[in-house]
Design an enzyme around this catalytic site. Structure first.
Site, PDB file in Angstrom:
ATOM      1  CG  PHE A  43      31.494  57.043  60.420  1.00 57.18           C
ATOM      2  CD1 PHE A  43      32.223  58.420  59.796  1.00 57.18           C
ATOM      3  CD2 PHE A  43      31.175  55.903  59.535  1.00 57.18           C
ATOM      4  CE1 PHE A  43      32.960  57.981  58.375  1.00 57.18           C
ATOM      5  CE2 PHE A  43      31.951  55.651  58.444  1.00 57.18           C
ATOM      6  CZ  PHE A  43      32.741  56.669  57.749  1.00 57.18           C
ATOM      7  CB  ALA A  44      25.671  58.655  63.677  1.00 57.65           C
ATOM      8  CG  ASP A  55      31.878  62.310  69.934  1.00 58.13           C
ATOM      9  OD1 ASP A  55      32.353  62.355  68.778  1.00 58.13           O
ATOM     10  OD2 ASP A  55      32.502  62.069  70.971  1.00 58.13           O
ATOM     11  CG  ASP A  97      35.187  62.113  66.480  1.00 54.59           C
ATOM     12  OD1 ASP A  97      35.355  61.472  65.576  1.00 54.59           O
ATOM     13  OD2 ASP A  97      35.340  62.010  67.606  1.00 54.59           O
ATOM     14  N   GLY A 142      44.578  67.731  73.930  1.00 59.86           N
ATOM     15  CA  GLY A 142      44.827  67.402  75.134  1.00 59.86           C
ATOM     16  C   GLY A 142      46.409  67.338  75.265  1.00 59.86           C
ATOM     17  CE  LYS A 191      22.835  51.693  73.702  1.00 51.37           C
ATOM     18  NZ  LYS A 191      23.075  51.242  75.129  1.00 51.37           N
ATOM     19  CE1 TYR A 192      29.454  55.991  70.343  1.00 50.27           C
ATOM     20  CE2 TYR A 192      30.454  58.082  69.719  1.00 50.27           C
ATOM     21  CZ  TYR A 192      30.645  57.128  70.510  1.00 50.27           C
ATOM     22  OH  TYR A 192      31.466  56.723  71.521  1.00 50.27           O
ATOM     23  CD  GLU A 239      43.649  60.547  68.210  1.00 51.27           C
ATOM     24  OE1 GLU A 239      42.750  61.572  68.117  1.00 51.27           O
ATOM     25  OE2 GLU A 239      44.165  60.354  69.248  1.00 51.27           O
TER      26      GLU A 239
HETATM   27  N1  UDP Z   1      31.507  55.885  66.314  1.00 51.31           N
HETATM   28  C1  UDP Z   1      30.062  55.401  66.397  1.00 51.31           C
HETATM   29  N2  UDP Z   1      29.618  54.400  67.068  1.00 51.31           N
HETATM   30  C2  UDP Z   1      30.402  54.119  68.111  1.00 51.31           C
HETATM   31  C3  UDP Z   1      31.741  54.257  68.185  1.00 51.31           C
HETATM   32  C4  UDP Z   1      32.292  55.626  67.512  1.00 51.31           C
HETATM   33  O1  UDP Z   1      29.427  55.968  65.408  1.00 51.31           O
HETATM   34  O2  UDP Z   1      29.667  53.369  68.833  1.00 51.31           O
HETATM   35  C5  UDP Z   1      31.927  57.132  65.499  1.00 51.31           C
HETATM   36  C6  UDP Z   1      31.495  58.287  65.770  1.00 51.31           C
HETATM   37  O3  UDP Z   1      31.416  59.285  64.784  1.00 51.31           O
HETATM   38  C7  UDP Z   1      32.568  59.094  66.766  1.00 51.31           C
HETATM   39  C8  UDP Z   1      33.894  58.464  66.511  1.00 51.31           C
HETATM   40  O4  UDP Z   1      33.255  57.111  65.929  1.00 51.31           O
HETATM   41  O5  UDP Z   1      32.628  60.378  66.676  1.00 51.31           O
HETATM   42  C9  UDP Z   1      34.875  58.362  67.207  1.00 51.31           C
HETATM   43  O6  UDP Z   1      34.608  57.745  68.392  1.00 51.31           O
HETATM   44  P1  UDP Z   1      34.308  58.446  69.883  1.00 51.31           P
HETATM   45  O7  UDP Z   1      34.018  59.616  69.417  1.00 51.31           O
HETATM   46  O8  UDP Z   1      33.862  57.472  70.778  1.00 51.31           O
HETATM   47  O9  UDP Z   1      36.041  58.628  70.217  1.00 51.31           O
HETATM   48  P2  UDP Z   1      36.626  59.651  71.027  1.00 51.31           P
HETATM   49  O10 UDP Z   1      36.313  61.204  70.542  1.00 51.31           O
HETATM   50  O11 UDP Z   1      35.695  59.720  72.494  1.00 51.31           O
HETATM   51  O12 UDP Z   1      37.979  59.275  71.276  1.00 51.31           O
HETATM   52 MN    MN Z   2      34.696  61.736  69.427  1.00 51.97          MN
END
Ligand code: UDP
Ligand code: MN
Length: 296
Positions: free
Chosen positions: A64-65, A156, A154, A178, A68-69, A246
């Site tokens: 998912f993007a 990112d 994810d 973690g 701004k992802y 999660e």
């Molecule tokens: N995501 C997105 N846009 C957002 C927030 C989250 O597309 O504004 C999606 C994206 O795929 C991201 C996933 O949701 O990898 C999980 O969110 P995030 O990575 O911010 O959570 P973290 O890994 O930091 O707990």
């Molecule tokens: Mn993430």
């Protein structure tokens, strides 16, 4: 797509003799319900890939993007092309509110990308949690016909080393990097009994990361359907689990044990120094400025 047939050994492949006595002793490589925990040094990647390749499998991969992802898509895809299920048929499904921002990335033979437009949101908690619903409905409409296995990841994040057929299984989860040295009462499970994601302090196996869910398409379908329904049931009671999807994933996996567990090699975080038991980082979350990339 048809179900996976029985495994056969590849003919004439030379590989190191497996030992009954010598192997890794610094980590646990099997759960108490006898699911393998995948660590470097516990498997032969060439042997495993050779066993699975003749099955001509297709691996669906969702990311998912939203908002701004979109900036993370290119590195995710480019590094996946180098390291993720190399030599297999891979179908990426990119869910985004901004389809025109999806970069064009050169894909290797047998690999395919589908962009699917989904609504944006101004709550990151909702974006994260709604992944379950969108994966569920996309499996129903499309993925079920197009793939054998699925990984939901994810965006990112980047791949840094081999991620191959050793990761395939009926229901696959990853140990969150973690918390694997903590006792279960320290896990950030949902602790309010009012939530359907509730886990008691004396329960829980591992703390699983929400950044990776995998398995047979039908098993992941059931998981996403159950988690989506529970998330919505909670919302009806004005409660949102501590870690959204999660938390629901962790509750689901407590009662539906994964058949394979990936070690934190398969879900690291760039800000975290490598520990001695992690011999190789295969997939890792990039460092991001939360205030800048998230909508709120
Ligand atoms: N995501 C997105 N846009 C957002 C927030 C989250 O597309 O504004 C999606 C994206 O795929 C991201 C996933 O949701 O990898 C999980 O969110 P995030 O990575 O911010 O959570 P973290 O890994 O930091 O707990
Ligand atoms: Mn993430």
């Amino acid at each position: 797509k048809s179900r996976v047939r029985n495994m056969v050994s590849p003919e004439k492949l030379l590989y190191k003799q497996p030992s009954v006595l010598v192997g890794r002793t610094d980590v646990v490589s099997v759960t108490p319900w006898l699911a393998p925990i995948i660590w470097e040094g516990t498997f032969d990647p060439v042997l495993i890939d050779n066993i699975y390749k003749p099955m001509n499998l297709t691996i669906a991969t969702t990311v998912f993007a939203i908002g701004k992802y979109d900036r993370f898509i290119r590195d995710f895809l480019e590094t996946a092309e180098k390291h993720f299920m190399v030599g297999f048929n891979v179908r990426y499904y990119v869910f985004t509110d901004l389809p025109h921002n999806v970069p064009s990335v050169n894909l290797n033979q047998g690999r395919h990308l589908t962009v699917i437009q989904v609504p944006g949101s101004n709550r990151w908690q909702e974006i994260s949690a709604r992944r379950m619903e969108i994966i569920q409905t996309t499996i129903e409409h499309q993925i079920r016909r197009e793939a054998d296995y699925i990984f939901c990841l994810d965006v990112d994040s980047k791949f840094h080393a081999h991620w191959g057929a050793e990761s395939l299984g009926r229901l696959v989860a990853v140990i969150h990097p973690g918390y694997y040295e903590q006792t279960r009462d320290r896990f950030p499970y949902e602790r309010r009994p009012a939530s359907t994601a509730y886990i008691h302090m004396d329960e829980g196996d591992y703390y699983y990361g929400g950044a990776m869910i995998g398995g047979f398409v039908e098993d992941v379908y059931t998981l996403t359907k159950v988690c989506r329904n529970k998330f919505e049931e909670d919302a009806g009671n004005s409660i949102e689990a501590a870690r959204q999807d999660e938390s629901h994933l962790n509750r689901y996996l407590l009662y539906n044990k994964p058949s394979k567990v990936l070690s934190p090699e398969y879900l690291w975080q760039d800000f975290k120094a490598k520990t001695k038991e992690v011999k190789v980082i295969r997939f890792s979350g990039v460092i991001k400025n939360y205030a800048e990339v998230r909508p709120n």
